[in-house]
Design a protein around this motif. Structure first.
Motif, PDB file in Angstrom:
ATOM      1  N   GLU A  60      30.716  39.256  37.053  1.00 15.91           N
ATOM      2  CA  GLU A  60      30.501  40.630  36.334  1.00 15.91           C
ATOM      3  C   GLU A  60      31.736  41.487  36.922  1.00 15.91           C
ATOM      4  OE1 GLU A  60      29.224  43.687  33.764  1.00 15.91           O
ATOM      5  OE2 GLU A  60      29.041  41.517  33.530  1.00 15.91           O
TER       6      GLU A  60
ATOM      7  N   ARG B  95      34.623  39.452  34.345  1.00 21.89           N
ATOM      8  CA  ARG B  95      34.304  40.046  33.213  1.00 21.89           C
ATOM      9  C   ARG B  95      34.699  41.584  33.175  1.00 21.89           C
ATOM     10  NH1 ARG B  95      30.886  42.044  29.144  1.00 21.89           N
ATOM     11  NH2 ARG B  95      29.650  43.367  30.441  1.00 21.89           N
ATOM     12  N   LYS B  96      34.543  42.217  34.408  1.00 22.67           N
ATOM     13  CA  LYS B  96      35.018  43.762  34.103  1.00 22.67           C
ATOM     14  C   LYS B  96      36.290  43.856  34.270  1.00 22.67           C
ATOM     15  CE  LYS B  96      31.025  46.048  33.962  1.00 22.67           C
ATOM     16  NZ  LYS B  96      30.665  46.788  32.701  1.00 22.67           N
TER      17      LYS B  96
ATOM     18  N   PHE C 250      38.489  41.878  33.364  1.00 23.64           N
ATOM     19  CA  PHE C 250      39.025  41.466  31.971  1.00 23.64           C
ATOM     20  C   PHE C 250      39.008  42.754  30.930  1.00 23.64           C
ATOM     21  CE2 PHE C 250      37.477  39.646  27.722  1.00 23.64           C
ATOM     22  CZ  PHE C 250      38.662  39.683  27.055  1.00 23.64           C
ATOM     23  N   LEU C 251      37.882  43.458  30.964  1.00 29.92           N
ATOM     24  CA  LEU C 251      37.801  44.328  29.938  1.00 29.92           C
ATOM     25  C   LEU C 251      38.354  45.619  30.233  1.00 29.92           C
ATOM     26  CD1 LEU C 251      33.740  43.920  29.371  1.00 29.92           C
ATOM     27  CD2 LEU C 251      35.535  43.178  27.964  1.00 29.92           C
TER      28      LEU C 251
ATOM     29  N   PRO D 266      41.190  35.414  28.937  1.00 27.95           N
ATOM     30  CA  PRO D 266      40.109  35.335  28.020  1.00 27.95           C
ATOM     31  C   PRO D 266      40.577  35.352  26.490  1.00 27.95           C
ATOM     32  CG  PRO D 266      39.409  36.535  29.852  1.00 27.95           C
ATOM     33  CD  PRO D 266      40.980  36.361  29.998  1.00 27.95           C
TER      34      PRO D 266
ATOM     35  N   ASP E 271      35.857  35.007  23.632  1.00 29.63           N
ATOM     36  CA  ASP E 271      35.253  35.646  24.762  1.00 29.63           C
ATOM     37  C   ASP E 271      35.171  37.162  24.734  1.00 29.63           C
ATOM     38  OD1 ASP E 271      35.513  33.271  26.171  1.00 29.63           O
ATOM     39  OD2 ASP E 271      37.479  33.486  26.752  1.00 29.63           O
TER      40      ASP E 271
ATOM     41  N   ASP F 299      32.223  37.771  22.328  1.00 30.25           N
ATOM     42  CA  ASP F 299      30.914  37.821  23.263  1.00 30.25           C
ATOM     43  C   ASP F 299      30.655  38.954  24.159  1.00 30.25           C
ATOM     44  OD1 ASP F 299      30.387  35.203  22.119  1.00 30.25           O
ATOM     45  OD2 ASP F 299      31.372  34.202  23.995  1.00 30.25           O
ATOM     46  N   CYS F 300      31.732  39.630  24.765  1.00 34.49           N
ATOM     47  CA  CYS F 300      31.344  40.527  25.510  1.00 34.49           C
ATOM     48  C   CYS F 300      31.033  41.927  24.839  1.00 34.49           C
ATOM     49  CB  CYS F 300      32.767  40.998  26.213  1.00 34.49           C
ATOM     50  SG  CYS F 300      33.287  39.910  27.713  1.00 34.49           S
TER      51      CYS F 300
ATOM     52  N   ASP G 142      27.547  43.645  25.558  1.00 36.53           N
ATOM     53  CA  ASP G 142      27.392  45.250  26.079  1.00 36.53           C
ATOM     54  C   ASP G 142      26.655  46.190  24.899  1.00 36.53           C
ATOM     55  OD1 ASP G 142      28.743  44.684  28.507  1.00 36.53           O
ATOM     56  OD2 ASP G 142      30.781  44.930  27.387  1.00 36.53           O
TER      57      ASP G 142
END
Length: 223
Positions: A101, A105-106, A108-109, A176, A180, A183-184, A188
């Motif tokens: 996470e 993921r974080k 990437f975001l 990603p 991807d 999905d995020c 969220d």
């Protein structure tokens, strides 16, 4: 203070040693029980901590035996942050769930411009359209590259819709894919308590690009 301490943590009752609570002197939990107690007590005289009691047992188990929890990792991590127990925080951050996470993921975001703001914008648009409706939809434009962003803008100019109601994500420089990111977005928004799904948005015939290359419809279901 008595060496044995009774606690009421969010309605869950615990009994432990004072030395256990003060095991990590720099923590907020140790500070609560250092010097004059800084906590209120309940009607039975137990020290009251207004936090989720369900997860405190994992905190207490770690303080007693250094056993890192393997269940409810995300929730225990939040509590470890609140009580500021640094050794537990670091060990949890090495777990696959938190590592994935925070690092994957974080990170990437963070490379997707205005990601958090766009999530909030999606929700505002959906809520505005929810009056007397079971569902409301939000059109999202997702582009991964600058080239796609230019093509998306051309496509947007050709679409028969209010352009202000289209939420744009991207472009970004990271591995990603568009799938991807979608999905995020779903993950969220659902984390905020909404029930949503998404599908490619197919425009009317004669559209100069394949609209589903860029546009997706997110459907919010209210009841």
């Amino acid at each position: 203070m008595s060496p044995i301490v009774e606690l009421n943590v969010g309605g869950e009752m615990y009994t432990t040693m004072l030395s256990t609570l003060k095991k990590h002197p720099g923590s907020k939990l140790a500070e609560m029980f250092s010097g004059q107690p800084k906590l209120r007590t309940d009607s039975e005289g137990r020290f009251f901590i207004d936090r989720p009691g369900t997860y405190f047992k994992y905190i207490l188990e770690y303080l007693r035996s250094n056993q890192v929890p393997t269940q409810c990792i995300q929730d225990v991590y939040k509590e470890a942050l609140f009580y500021d127990i640094e050794p537990l925080i670091k060990q949890l951050e090495d777990s696959p769930q938190i590592f994935g996470e925070l690092v994957a993921r974080k990170q990437f975001l963070a490379r997707v411009p205005n990601y958090s703001e766009n999530i909030e914008l999606m929700i505002r648009i959906a809520r505005a359209e929810a009056v007397a409706s079971r569902r409301s939809s939000v059109i999202v434009c997702v582009v991964r590259t600058e080239e796609d962003a230019a093509r998306c803008q051309d496509a947007l100019n050709s679409l028969d819709m209010d352009k202000k109601s289209v939420v744009k994500f991207g472009p970004w420089k990271a591995a990603p894919s568009i799938s991807d990111l979608l999905d995020c977005i779903q993950m969220d928004v659902e984390a905020k308590g909404y029930k949503i799904s998404f599908q490619p948005h197919v425009a009317e015939k004669g559209f100069r690009f394949k609209s589903h290359d860029f546009f997706y419809k997110f459907l919010f279901t209210w009841w």
